[in-house]
Every structure is written in C-alpha cells, then in structure tokens.
Design a protein around this motif. Structure first.
Motif, PDB file in Angstrom:
ATOM      1  N   MET A 153       0.854  -1.176   0.000  1.00  0.00           N
ATOM      2  CA  MET A 153       0.000   0.000   0.000  1.00  0.00           C
ATOM      3  C   MET A 153       0.890   1.225   0.000  1.00  0.00           C
ATOM      4  O   MET A 153       1.204   1.778   1.035  1.00  0.00           O
ATOM      5  CB  MET A 153      -0.947   0.013   1.185  1.00  0.00           C
ATOM      6  CG  MET A 153      -1.956   1.147   1.059  1.00  0.00           C
ATOM      7  SD  MET A 153      -3.344   1.059   2.196  1.00  0.00           S
ATOM      8  CE  MET A 153      -2.536   0.908   3.749  1.00  0.00           C
ATOM      9  N   ALA A 179      -6.743   4.137  -5.619  1.00  0.00           N
ATOM     10  CA  ALA A 179      -7.788   3.404  -4.889  1.00  0.00           C
ATOM     11  C   ALA A 179      -9.185   3.926  -5.229  1.00  0.00           C
ATOM     12  O   ALA A 179      -9.389   5.125  -5.408  1.00  0.00           O
ATOM     13  CB  ALA A 179      -7.553   3.519  -3.393  1.00  0.00           C
ATOM     14  N   THR A 180     -10.110   2.992  -5.323  1.00  0.00           N
ATOM     15  CA  THR A 180     -11.524   3.349  -5.445  1.00  0.00           C
ATOM     16  C   THR A 180     -12.141   3.164  -4.059  1.00  0.00           C
ATOM     17  O   THR A 180     -12.013   2.085  -3.479  1.00  0.00           O
ATOM     18  CB  THR A 180     -12.235   2.403  -6.436  1.00  0.00           C
ATOM     19  OG1 THR A 180     -11.511   2.441  -7.666  1.00  0.00           O
ATOM     20  CG2 THR A 180     -13.670   2.827  -6.670  1.00  0.00           C
ATOM     21  N   PRO A 181     -12.779   4.202  -3.517  1.00  0.00           N
ATOM     22  CA  PRO A 181     -13.364   4.067  -2.181  1.00  0.00           C
ATOM     23  C   PRO A 181     -14.243   2.824  -2.074  1.00  0.00           C
ATOM     24  O   PRO A 181     -15.049   2.569  -2.968  1.00  0.00           O
ATOM     25  CB  PRO A 181     -14.190   5.342  -2.023  1.00  0.00           C
ATOM     26  CG  PRO A 181     -13.519   6.332  -2.920  1.00  0.00           C
ATOM     27  CD  PRO A 181     -12.988   5.536  -4.078  1.00  0.00           C
ATOM     28  N   ASP A 182     -14.061   2.052  -1.026  1.00  0.00           N
ATOM     29  CA  ASP A 182     -14.800   0.801  -0.871  1.00  0.00           C
ATOM     30  C   ASP A 182     -15.799   0.939   0.280  1.00  0.00           C
ATOM     31  O   ASP A 182     -15.435   0.836   1.450  1.00  0.00           O
ATOM     32  CB  ASP A 182     -13.812  -0.350  -0.603  1.00  0.00           C
ATOM     33  CG  ASP A 182     -14.485  -1.710  -0.707  1.00  0.00           C
ATOM     34  OD1 ASP A 182     -15.701  -1.787  -0.426  1.00  0.00           O
ATOM     35  OD2 ASP A 182     -13.804  -2.689  -1.065  1.00  0.00           O
ATOM     36  N   GLU A 218     -16.572  -2.320   2.498  1.00  0.00           N
ATOM     37  CA  GLU A 218     -15.611  -2.542   3.585  1.00  0.00           C
ATOM     38  C   GLU A 218     -15.868  -1.562   4.721  1.00  0.00           C
ATOM     39  O   GLU A 218     -15.700  -1.894   5.895  1.00  0.00           O
ATOM     40  CB  GLU A 218     -14.173  -2.381   3.075  1.00  0.00           C
ATOM     41  CG  GLU A 218     -13.678  -3.528   2.217  1.00  0.00           C
ATOM     42  CD  GLU A 218     -13.526  -4.836   2.984  1.00  0.00           C
ATOM     43  OE1 GLU A 218     -14.136  -5.828   2.549  1.00  0.00           O
ATOM     44  OE2 GLU A 218     -12.828  -4.872   4.006  1.00  0.00           O
ATOM     45  N   LEU A 219     -16.280  -0.343   4.368  1.00  0.00           N
ATOM     46  CA  LEU A 219     -16.589   0.656   5.396  1.00  0.00           C
ATOM     47  C   LEU A 219     -17.756   0.177   6.263  1.00  0.00           C
ATOM     48  O   LEU A 219     -17.749   0.325   7.484  1.00  0.00           O
ATOM     49  CB  LEU A 219     -16.931   1.997   4.741  1.00  0.00           C
ATOM     50  CG  LEU A 219     -17.199   3.154   5.715  1.00  0.00           C
ATOM     51  CD1 LEU A 219     -15.922   3.552   6.439  1.00  0.00           C
ATOM     52  CD2 LEU A 219     -17.784   4.362   4.982  1.00  0.00           C
ATOM     53  N   SER A 241     -12.895   4.992   3.496  1.00  0.00           N
ATOM     54  CA  SER A 241     -13.203   4.081   2.390  1.00  0.00           C
ATOM     55  C   SER A 241     -12.104   4.116   1.321  1.00  0.00           C
ATOM     56  O   SER A 241     -11.962   3.177   0.549  1.00  0.00           O
ATOM     57  CB  SER A 241     -14.573   4.400   1.795  1.00  0.00           C
ATOM     58  OG  SER A 241     -14.513   5.626   1.099  1.00  0.00           O
ATOM     59  N   ILE A 281      -8.752   4.251   2.037  1.00  0.00           N
ATOM     60  CA  ILE A 281      -7.750   3.286   2.526  1.00  0.00           C
ATOM     61  C   ILE A 281      -8.280   1.861   2.389  1.00  0.00           C
ATOM     62  O   ILE A 281      -7.568   0.949   1.972  1.00  0.00           O
ATOM     63  CB  ILE A 281      -7.378   3.592   3.999  1.00  0.00           C
ATOM     64  CG1 ILE A 281      -6.750   4.990   4.122  1.00  0.00           C
ATOM     65  CG2 ILE A 281      -6.434   2.530   4.564  1.00  0.00           C
ATOM     66  CD1 ILE A 281      -5.468   5.172   3.324  1.00  0.00           C
ATOM     67  N   LEU A 282      -9.568   1.674   2.697  1.00  0.00           N
ATOM     68  CA  LEU A 282     -10.166   0.339   2.580  1.00  0.00           C
ATOM     69  C   LEU A 282     -10.243  -0.104   1.125  1.00  0.00           C
ATOM     70  O   LEU A 282     -10.242  -1.298   0.834  1.00  0.00           O
ATOM     71  CB  LEU A 282     -11.557   0.331   3.222  1.00  0.00           C
ATOM     72  CG  LEU A 282     -11.560   0.506   4.746  1.00  0.00           C
ATOM     73  CD1 LEU A 282     -12.978   0.782   5.255  1.00  0.00           C
ATOM     74  CD2 LEU A 282     -10.981  -0.719   5.441  1.00  0.00           C
ATOM     75  N   GLY A 283     -10.275   0.858   0.217  1.00  0.00           N
ATOM     76  CA  GLY A 283     -10.255   0.537  -1.206  1.00  0.00           C
ATOM     77  C   GLY A 283      -8.866   0.098  -1.659  1.00  0.00           C
ATOM     78  O   GLY A 283      -8.721  -0.680  -2.596  1.00  0.00           O
TER      79      GLY A 283
END
Lengths: 168, 302
Positions: free
Chosen positions: A116, A124-127, A130-131, B60, B62-64
């Motif tokens: 990372m 990165a694409t916001p996930d 996972e949030l 989100s 970082i989680l991505g």
C-alpha cells in the motif's frame, strides 16, 4: 479445567519463545552507567560509552536490560538506538517477501500479498462495503470498559506533556 | 442589488414550501447564492455528524487500497483496545471504529470522526499490546486534535458551501462535486501526510493516553525503535515519507517524557490475551491464498 491449564501452558511456552527471540542488537546513545535494577537510584553495575554496542535482553517499561561486553545491567529505553537494518527477529518484514512481488505497485495476482504505497492510494476506489463491515466490527464503550476491567487494566491520572527541554 | 437578492433568498430559504409555490425559479436563485459562499476556514468547526460522514468517505479510500483482514476476532480485539484508549482522550464519545487492513506495508491511518486503520504489516511487528496501544493512541490523538480537518482545509477552502451542504444532505447531485473534491483531497493527505509538528504532538499526546489507559507509555517508543532500525524497503516508504524520522520522534519524546512516567507504575506491557491472539492460527479465508501471517508464524518458531 484441563483446557485452562493447557492454554496457560501454551501461553507460558509462547512467552519463553518470545523472550528468547527478542534478543535485539543496539547501541548506547549517551555515555553513563548501567544500573543493577530498573530504577533511577539503583546501584551502578558498570560504565558504558556512547555508541557502545549492546544486546537487548529484556524491555520493562522505561528500561531495557542489556549486555554490553561482559557487563549486564539496565539502561533507559530512550538511551538506546536499535541497530539499523536489524528489524526484530521473527517479525514479518515487508521486504522479506519482496521477491514475490511484481510490477511497479509490488502486487501480484497470485500471492494475494498487497502493498500500500502512494500509487496504491492514488489509484484506490473508495470501498463502501468494507466501510460498512468496519462499522459492524466496532464495539461499544461499555464493552471496552468491561474488557479492560477483566484484563485488570488500571486507569492513571496523567497530565498532557509539554515539549520539554533539549539535553544539548 | 446583489445583497438584496441574497437577503431575499435567505428569507425565502426559511420558508421553502411557500417560496417554491410563489417563485418557481427559486431553485436556481438559491443555487446561485450558495455557490458564491465558500467553505472557507470552517472545516475544523463542522458539526460532529458532518465530521463523521467525511471521515467515513476518507476511510473508504484506505479500505479501497487494502481491505480489512478477514479475522473478526482480531478486529474486535483491536476495537476493544482502541475504544478503551479513546475513552481516555478528549473525545471519548465519538463512534470510534478501528480496523486492521490487509497489507504487508507498515503504516497506520486515522480519519476525522474516529476512524483508525492500521496495516497488518505494522500489527505483526509489534512486540506486545503496549505497542499496539501506542500506535492506536497516536492515531486517536490526531483525531482528537482534528489534525486531518486542518490538513484538508487548504484543498477544500474553495469548495462551494452549497456543495458541502448538499454533500451532507446526501442527496447526490451537487454533493457529488464536493465528494470527489474530498476524495482527491483525502488521497493527497494520505500521500503527503500531516504536518510534522502534528506528528510530534500526537506522539506526546498518545503516550499520555496510553498511560491513562493502563498501558506502558513506552509502547510507542518500542514501535519507533523498530521503525528506526527498519531496512530501507518499499514496505516502509509511505510511512517514512509522511512522518518525521523515527529517531527525531524518539528524541522529542525523550525530551518530553524525561522521568515523568517513572511514578506511573500501574501499567502493563502485555496481556496473555494478546499473546494468545497472535498465536492463534489465522482463520481460513477463501480466495486469499499464501497469507503472510502463517508465513510469519512459521518463521518465528524456527
């Protein structure tokens, strides 16, 4: 009961493994004396010089037990520098698996090992799934308090620190 | 004249139903008025619910880049330690959320509103629970001090207040413009890091939060020593780029801590539960072969 004993035994064995492997190499920052006990007014057990190499035997709060040549004793943890490049024995090191990485981002599709770095974050694409998952793993303040109480953690009254003065 | 129109719009805003009925074009007028107002220096002062929403969007990112480690036991453990620490900060009532993310790289992040994410690479390097507490408390300090909001301020100062209001309302549309500006500003912040002074301050505050919670304040020192001895490898690159040198952080902590904690003796370095957690085999995870924790453990036993 037997299960408890087994867990306890496992824990004891693990502690022994950990301490045996925790022998880290370092250097003394400022010349002074090693102490016989981890207390500021303990008896002196021998002088050490700046940059003297030592082996760290144990850490205890503000103190570390070290071996400097034939002398053993306690030194302030903040008076020690770890030997550069000597990451903790036994710890996972990111570089230890570097050979498995490919490409500029250091990723491979086959190993599942992810880096990372800056590029990864920029791309990165916001996930949000996972949030959401992160939210489900959170605990309440009461849960945290109960766990801390069970672990016998003690609360202390400590004031915030100012910057302090330079030793120089 | 413009001032009059703004006043009129503001007055009509208070009575949206009436305004819409009498002036069908009021939507366009209000939009114009909102867009002349900028977010300015108010980011640090936004209400808590807005701060939490903003933090969620940043988390989100970082989680991505790295998803959560699929180990609920470990995640809950870190949450319990983190929440306990946060109760000893200046913002005990935020809805704190902690997570370990699946990457070998060594790093830790926090976001406004009480989000803290540490990398598995960092978790695996810790000697004991006091070191975990030290890292989490440092991140908690950033959140308590609203350091991120200060860092984001520059990038978002010129965002339209109307866009921000829409973003908070969650209705998409104009809010989407603010959101994409926020995501870009967040990526910049994670890539560049916070002010170095903020890092030193968070170190000093973090060791106090740890000690207040019953952990050795020297846990953070141990982590910094590990980092100071770390080889120059890719896995530490971003951490090193975004923080002052570990030796400088240790020296500043030395100055600030001195012998002040010698009287604080009711602290622990480690707990059997943490030793057990680290010894437990990682749960089987589908579609993620060759997991590093198993590798680390087998090396440790050699």
């Amino acid at each position: 009961m037997r299960r408890c004993a087994a867990i306890l035994l496992a824990a004891v064995l693990l502690c022994r493994v950990t301490s045996a492997e925790a022998a880290e190499k370092g250097q003394i920052l400022r010349a002074g004396d090693l102490l016989a006990q981890p207390f500021i007014d303990a008896a002196k057990s021998g002088p050490v010089t700046a940059n003297q190499p030592v082996t760290i035997l144990e850490r205890r709060g503000a103190w570390a037990s070290v071996e400097a040549g034939s002398t053993k004793g306690w030194v302030r943890l903040l008076n020690l520098r770890l030997e550069a490049g000597a990451a903790r024995p036994g710890a996972t090191r990111p570089g230890g698996i570097a050979s498995l990485r490919t490409g500029s981002s250091g990723r491979t599709a086959t190993t599942g090992i992810k880096g990372m770095d800056e590029e990864d974050i920029r791309n990165a694409t916001p996930d949000y799934q996972e949030l959401e998952l992160l939210g489900t793993l959170a605990v309440t303040a009461d849960d945290a308090r109960a766990t801390a109480q069970k672990a016998a953690l003690k609360e202390n009254t400590v004031a915030y620190l100012d910057k302090g003065r330079s030793r120089k | 004249m413009i001032a009059h129109r703004i006043l009129l719009a503001a007055a009509l805003l208070a009575l949206p139903g009436v305004a819409q009925a009498q002036f069908p074009n009021i939507g366009g007028l209000v939009k114009g008025v909102q867009n002349v107002k900028k977010l300015g220096d108010s980011l640090r002062k936004i209400p808590e619910p807005e701060e939490i929403k903003l933090g969620g969007d940043l988390a989100s990112i970082i989680l991505g880049a790295a998803p959560l480690v699929q180990d609920a036991e470990k995640q809950r453990y870190v949450n319990r330690v983190g929440r306990w620490l946060a109760l000893h900060s200046d913002r005990p009532d935020l809805p704190w959320q902690f997570g370990v993310v699946e990457t070998d790289d060594v790093n830790a992040f926090s976001m406004p509103g009480g989000y803290v994410l540490i990398s598995r690479g960092m978790f695996d390097q810790m000697r004991n629970e006091a070191e975990l507490a030290g890292v989490l408390a440092h991140e908690i300090a950033h959140v308590a001090k609203k350091d991120h909001l200060g860092a984001l301020q520059g990038s978002l100062r010129n965002a339209a207040l109307g866009d921000f209001t829409e973003y908070v309302g969650g209705s998409g549309g104009i809010g989407g413009a603010f959101k994409s500006a926020l995501i870009n500003a967040g990526k910049d912040m994670f890539a560049r890091g916070l002010n170095h002074d903020d890092e030193y301050d968070a170190d000093r505050m973090g060791v106090v939060i740890a000690a207040r919670s019953g952990y050795s304040p020297y846990g953070l020192v141990g982590v910094l020593q590990t980092l100071s001895a770390a080889p120059e490898e890719k896995g530490y690159a971003l951490m090193n780029k975004t923080h002052p040198l570990p030796v400088d952080r240790i020296e500043r902590l030395d100055r600030a801590m001195g012998t002040k904690f010698d009287t604080v003796t009711a602290v622990v370095e480690d707990l059997p539960s943490f030793v057990a957690l680290r010894a437990a085999p990682a749960p089987a995870v589908k579609s993620t072969p060759a997991r590093a924790p198993a590798r680390a453990r087998s090396r440790r036993r050699n």
